[in-house]
Design a protein around this motif. Structure first.
Motif, PDB file in Angstrom:
ATOM      1  N   ASP A   1     -22.754   7.025  -3.736  1.00  0.00           N
ATOM      2  CA  ASP A   1     -23.799   6.081  -2.968  1.00  0.00           C
ATOM      3  C   ASP A   1     -24.456   5.466  -3.687  1.00  0.00           C
ATOM      4  O   ASP A   1     -25.287   6.089  -4.446  1.00  0.00           O
ATOM      5  CB  ASP A   1     -24.349   7.128  -1.980  1.00  0.00           C
ATOM      6  N   THR A   2     -24.440   4.114  -3.768  1.00  0.00           N
ATOM      7  CA  THR A   2     -25.306   3.449  -4.750  1.00  0.00           C
ATOM      8  C   THR A   2     -26.431   2.618  -3.890  1.00  0.00           C
ATOM      9  O   THR A   2     -26.344   2.458  -2.627  1.00  0.00           O
ATOM     10  CB  THR A   2     -24.252   2.299  -5.220  1.00  0.00           C
TER      11      THR A   2
ATOM     12  N   ARG B   1      -9.425  11.163  -5.500  1.00  0.00           N
ATOM     13  CA  ARG B   1      -9.909   9.696  -5.282  1.00  0.00           C
ATOM     14  C   ARG B   1     -11.331   9.596  -5.811  1.00  0.00           C
ATOM     15  O   ARG B   1     -12.222  10.520  -5.163  1.00  0.00           O
ATOM     16  CB  ARG B   1      -9.663   9.534  -3.671  1.00  0.00           C
ATOM     17  N   ASN B   2     -11.644   8.675  -6.411  1.00  0.00           N
ATOM     18  CA  ASN B   2     -13.139   8.229  -7.109  1.00  0.00           C
ATOM     19  C   ASN B   2     -13.399   7.061  -6.571  1.00  0.00           C
ATOM     20  O   ASN B   2     -12.755   6.081  -6.815  1.00  0.00           O
ATOM     21  CB  ASN B   2     -13.301   8.445  -8.438  1.00  0.00           C
ATOM     22  N   PHE B   3     -14.521   7.254  -5.722  1.00  0.00           N
ATOM     23  CA  PHE B   3     -14.930   5.875  -4.910  1.00  0.00           C
ATOM     24  C   PHE B   3     -16.511   5.604  -4.689  1.00  0.00           C
ATOM     25  O   PHE B   3     -17.011   6.859  -4.844  1.00  0.00           O
ATOM     26  CB  PHE B   3     -14.163   5.680  -3.608  1.00  0.00           C
ATOM     27  N   SER B   4     -17.035   4.320  -4.803  1.00  0.00           N
ATOM     28  CA  SER B   4     -18.339   4.212  -4.384  1.00  0.00           C
ATOM     29  C   SER B   4     -18.440   3.484  -3.082  1.00  0.00           C
ATOM     30  O   SER B   4     -17.472   2.857  -2.516  1.00  0.00           O
ATOM     31  CB  SER B   4     -18.980   3.255  -5.579  1.00  0.00           C
ATOM     32  N   ILE B   5     -19.686   3.608  -2.391  1.00  0.00           N
ATOM     33  CA  ILE B   5     -20.031   2.807  -1.268  1.00  0.00           C
ATOM     34  C   ILE B   5     -20.944   1.687  -1.947  1.00  0.00           C
ATOM     35  O   ILE B   5     -22.021   2.167  -2.615  1.00  0.00           O
ATOM     36  CB  ILE B   5     -20.762   3.632  -0.379  1.00  0.00           C
TER      37      ILE B   5
ATOM     38  N   ASN C   1     -23.066  24.769 -21.298  1.00  0.00           N
ATOM     39  CA  ASN C   1     -23.642  26.371 -20.567  1.00  0.00           C
ATOM     40  C   ASN C   1     -23.043  26.112 -19.305  1.00  0.00           C
ATOM     41  O   ASN C   1     -23.059  27.354 -18.878  1.00  0.00           O
ATOM     42  CB  ASN C   1     -25.479  25.899 -20.616  1.00  0.00           C
ATOM     43  N   GLU C   2     -22.682  25.053 -18.657  1.00  0.00           N
ATOM     44  CA  GLU C   2     -22.334  24.952 -17.268  1.00  0.00           C
ATOM     45  C   GLU C   2     -21.799  23.861 -16.742  1.00  0.00           C
ATOM     46  O   GLU C   2     -21.969  22.655 -17.464  1.00  0.00           O
ATOM     47  CB  GLU C   2     -23.397  25.264 -16.293  1.00  0.00           C
ATOM     48  N   VAL C   3     -20.456  23.749 -16.231  1.00  0.00           N
ATOM     49  CA  VAL C   3     -20.090  22.555 -15.663  1.00  0.00           C
ATOM     50  C   VAL C   3     -19.855  22.658 -14.148  1.00  0.00           C
ATOM     51  O   VAL C   3     -19.747  23.963 -13.755  1.00  0.00           O
ATOM     52  CB  VAL C   3     -18.483  22.176 -16.381  1.00  0.00           C
ATOM     53  N   GLY C   4     -19.644  21.734 -13.455  1.00  0.00           N
ATOM     54  CA  GLY C   4     -19.432  22.116 -11.897  1.00  0.00           C
ATOM     55  C   GLY C   4     -19.377  20.532 -11.133  1.00  0.00           C
ATOM     56  O   GLY C   4     -19.417  19.326 -11.892  1.00  0.00           O
ATOM     57  N   VAL C   5     -19.478  20.512  -9.978  1.00  0.00           N
ATOM     58  CA  VAL C   5     -19.489  19.203  -9.179  1.00  0.00           C
ATOM     59  C   VAL C   5     -20.695  19.439  -8.056  1.00  0.00           C
ATOM     60  O   VAL C   5     -21.407  20.608  -8.089  1.00  0.00           O
ATOM     61  CB  VAL C   5     -18.186  19.224  -8.395  1.00  0.00           C
ATOM     62  N   LEU C   6     -21.154  18.177  -7.631  1.00  0.00           N
ATOM     63  CA  LEU C   6     -22.054  18.024  -6.758  1.00  0.00           C
ATOM     64  C   LEU C   6     -21.579  18.057  -5.430  1.00  0.00           C
ATOM     65  O   LEU C   6     -20.620  17.373  -5.120  1.00  0.00           O
ATOM     66  CB  LEU C   6     -22.928  16.908  -6.988  1.00  0.00           C
TER      67      LEU C   6
ATOM     68  N   ALA D   1     -28.465   5.965  -7.628  1.00  0.00           N
ATOM     69  CA  ALA D   1     -27.049   6.277  -7.143  1.00  0.00           C
ATOM     70  C   ALA D   1     -26.861   8.029  -7.314  1.00  0.00           C
ATOM     71  O   ALA D   1     -27.491   8.733  -8.033  1.00  0.00           O
ATOM     72  CB  ALA D   1     -25.871   5.825  -7.990  1.00  0.00           C
ATOM     73  N   GLN D   2     -26.185   8.344  -6.062  1.00  0.00           N
ATOM     74  CA  GLN D   2     -26.150  10.051  -6.046  1.00  0.00           C
ATOM     75  C   GLN D   2     -24.481   9.964  -5.933  1.00  0.00           C
ATOM     76  O   GLN D   2     -23.998   9.484  -5.259  1.00  0.00           O
ATOM     77  CB  GLN D   2     -26.905  10.372  -4.794  1.00  0.00           C
ATOM     78  N   THR D   3     -24.335  11.562  -6.266  1.00  0.00           N
ATOM     79  CA  THR D   3     -22.887  11.752  -6.213  1.00  0.00           C
ATOM     80  C   THR D   3     -22.630  13.131  -5.235  1.00  0.00           C
ATOM     81  O   THR D   3     -23.210  13.666  -5.469  1.00  0.00           O
ATOM     82  CB  THR D   3     -22.338  12.040  -7.858  1.00  0.00           C
TER      83      THR D   3
END
Length: 584
Positions: free
Chosen positions: A140-141, A69-73, A298-303, A120-122
């Motif tokens: 978060d926006t 689920r991908n969502f914003s506030i 070089n790198e992938v990932g999540v926050l 905005a931060q993820t």
């Protein structure tokens, strides 16, 4: 001294950085034994540059598309977005539950001091519900009108939003603007009524407002207190139940949207991406649809909310990607990334950020010019919405003409210069971008176009050379208690505004829509509105193009000589009034 094994020659900092990381992985032979100081330096660099290698990479393949689920506030400023984000991070075990968890995702000093979100931060949250493991990607926006560009970019990576409304204040102007951004993007909208613990909270009134203005049934509203954590668990359940999983195909070639980026002086550009198709992993060769340049990942990932490297990113997921881009302009916001030799149709992307306010910026002491230039360059690397044009002045020396999204954006930029780079500057009075339709063939040939944009009032062309002047206009939304309606309408009329609509959103609150000349609201309109409404009115605006206007250039003379930095552009009918004020 360290000798690389089976490597070519490296120089300067590149050697130091590579050596620190390579030493950690046993790729170097010692020759001879390093000094104590060198060893300490190596350990420090090792911690800095190879932290990603020491982190255990997570396997994101276990999350099927159905469990993402991908969502914003989204919300009006100060309605509790960041506080709700803190509780969601705690509930999912992403961060430990402590009393110090305040604005966890707001990483800038200016954000914490002002209590607002600027960028905005993820964060990726792992949540177990009814025996299934879900991956929830939260963004978060910001809530202020100046940063609505950040909101629209964030929504492109989402399938749904949490629309947070204060139970005491009710629907405000930016609530309406954010709702329509989400509505136009065809996202699922979950209304959340926050701060129900406050003494004057009236969630039932706010439910009726939401139903009337947004046509969302009141029984879909979730009443919470993000501060106390009351009922927040229901929000997570609603995200899973009401927001659909992304519509993607993992077997298709890679198609990734760059919706944000930051710059790290050691690793280059860190691009925030949303994968619409395919898979990407370290070692893949990717191509930018915008620049056509090829990079190696070089790198992938999540926050989480800090960087957490992963083996691969899969379609439907939101994460970060580092691919040796040296300049943030290489990671163009809205760009599409695809695998080398597997081109795809680029995604629609975004409209470019449009500066609404321009101001001259000069160092207090010209000897500080180079230091300030470096600071401005570094700050604009992480804020691509700021436009920079070199400028000079007889009185203030060399400087720049900067374009901002609004006055708050300008204030935040200036504050960050002071806090992060210890730079003190002189800012000229903000102005807006005017246009002029040229009548002189000589000028048309000189500018290579008939219609020019003027961002510096000193360069305003004379009326004899112009067919007409154009000024920018905005569609403004004001929400106010009805007792102040008369005063608000008088203020708008004094600012040359034209009323477009008026609607009661409940028994006590009115929503007014006006077409404003941007120049009339850019400096002190918001303060005047707050003052005459005892702080209860809220204001938001959106670009509405340009309109013809009778504009004049007003010079201010000092000892009989015009001062370029004090030149302003005013409407003809207001020029005498402004002259009188200046004389006083």
């Amino acid at each position: 001294m360290w000798t690389p094994v089976g490597r070519g020659r490296w120089h300067g900092r590149a050697l130091t950085v590579w050596a620190a990381a390579a030493a950690h992985r046993g790729l170097l032979e010692p020759r001879p034994t390093p000094t104590r100081e060198a060893a300490a330096k190596s350990r420090t660099l090792d911690r800095l540059y190879s932290s990603a290698d020491r982190k255990e990479k997570i396997d994101l393949s276990r999350f099927s598309v159905e469990n993402i689920r991908n969502f914003s506030i989204i919300a009006h400023v100060d309605h509790g977005k960041s506080t709700l984000a803190d509780r969601l991070l705690e509930l999912t075990g992403t961060i430990d539950k402590t009393k110090n968890n305040k604005q966890v995702l707001d990483k800038l000093q200016v954000e914490r001091e002002r209590g607002i979100t600027v960028k905005a931060q993820t964060a990726s949250l792992f949540y177990n519900c009814e025996g299934k493991q879900y991956l929830l990607n939260l963004i978060d926006t910001p809530g202020h009108v100046d940063f609505s560009y950040e909101v629209s970019r964030s929504l492109s990576a989402c399938q749904g939003v949490l629309l947070v409304v204060d139970a005491n204040e009710g629907i405000q102007a930016q609530t309406v603007a954010n709702f329509f951004l989400a509505f136009e993007a065809q996202l699922s909208i979950i209304p959340v009524i926050n701060k129900v613990d406050l003494k004057n909270a009236d969630p039932e009134r706010v439910e009726k407002q939401i139903e009337k203005v947004f046509d969302i049934p009141s029984d879909e509203c979730i009443k919470i207190s993000a501060k106390l954590g009351t009922n927040v668990e229901r929000v997570l359940q609603a995200v899973i139940e009401r927001i659909p999983p992304p519509k993607v195909h993992r077997k298709n070639p890679l198609k990734a949207l760059v919706f944000d980026s930051t710059f790290d002086q050691y690793r280059g550009v860190i691009a925030n991406v949303a994968l619409f198709d395919g898979v990407v992993s370290k070692g893949d060769k990717i191509v930018s649809a915008h620049t056509k340049k090829t990079y190696e990942v070089n790198e992938v990932g999540v926050l989480n909310p800090n960087e957490q490297p992963a083996h691969k990113l899969y379609a439907g997921q939101v994460g970060y990607l580092i691919a040796g881009m040296k300049d943030v302009t290489e990671a163009q916001i809205g760009d599409t990334l695809y695998l080398h030799k597997q081109p795809v149709e680029p995604l629609p992307g975004f409209k470019s950020a449009k500066p609404m306010v321009f101001a001259g910026m000069y160092p207090i002491d010209q000897s500080e010019y180079n230091n300030l230039k470096s600071a401005v360059e570094k700050l604009t690397i992480n804020d691509s919405s700021v436009t920079v044009h070199r400028d000079s002045s007889l009185a203030l020396g060399a400087g720049w003409r900067l374009g901002f999204l609004g006055l708050l954006h300008m204030e935040v930029f200036n504050q960050r210069l002071e806090q992060e780079y210890n730079a003190s500057v002189i800012l000229t009075t903000p102005t807006v971008p005017y246009k002029a339709v040229l009548s002189s063939a000589k000028l048309i040939k000189e500018y290579r176009e008939k219609e020019i944009t003027i961002i510096n009032p000193a360069q305003f062309p004379d009326k004899s050379k112009v067919t007409e002047y154009l000024e920018p206009v905005v569609l403004g939304t004001i929400i106010t208690p009805d007792e102040y309606t008369g005063k608000v309408m008088m203020l708008c009329q004094a600012r040359r505004a034209v009323q477009k609509n008026m609607m009661y959103i409940d028994q006590n609150r009115v929503m007014l829509k006006y077409l404003f000349p941007l120049n009339e609201i850019v400096v002190d309109f918001y303060d005047s509105l707050k003052s005459l409404s005892s702080g209860y009115a809220s204001f938001d605006y959106e670009d509405a193009g340009y309109q013809t206007a009778e504009l004049v250039k007003m010079d201010i003379l000092l000892n009989g000589n015009p001062v370029e930095e004090l030149v302003t552009i005013v409407h003809n009918q207001k020029s005498h009034m402004i002259q009188s004020k200046r004389c006083l």
